[in-house]
Design an enzyme around this catalytic site. Sequence first.
Site, PDB file in Angstrom:
ATOM      1  CB  CYS A 126      -4.131 -22.958  -2.829  1.00 28.40           C
ATOM      2  SG  CYS A 126      -5.080 -24.466  -2.514  1.00 28.40           S
ATOM      3  CB  CYS A 160      -2.703 -26.299  -3.149  1.00 29.02           C
ATOM      4  SG  CYS A 160      -4.191 -25.985  -4.092  1.00 29.02           S
TER       5      CYS A 160
END
Length: 105
Positions: free
Chosen positions: A31, A28
């Site tokens: 993230c 991600c």
Amino acid sequence: MKHLESIEEFEQLRDNGKTIFMFSALWCGDCRFIEPALPEIEAKFTEYTFIHIDRDQFIDLCQQVDVFGIPSFIAYENGKELGRFVSKDRKTQEEIEGFITGLKS
């Protein structure tokens, strides 16, 4: 930030004290974007225990708590959900801190 090891650990942390769970994944990009800010966020909000949950490792848990976008944050105090910052959008340090500041016990 400590990484979640098991569903039992999640339940224990959720039900005892003040915990913020961060749902994330290695792949991600959004993230990874906020990772450098996490130690500072943790240092500002020491009343909470911060726990990283790998979405891919705990996909059933994500479904159970209705987390379908990452990064996402859910805060609990003694088993009661205090709030959630759940979306698929990139989050800034300021947005995360604003979410935590707005939590009501």
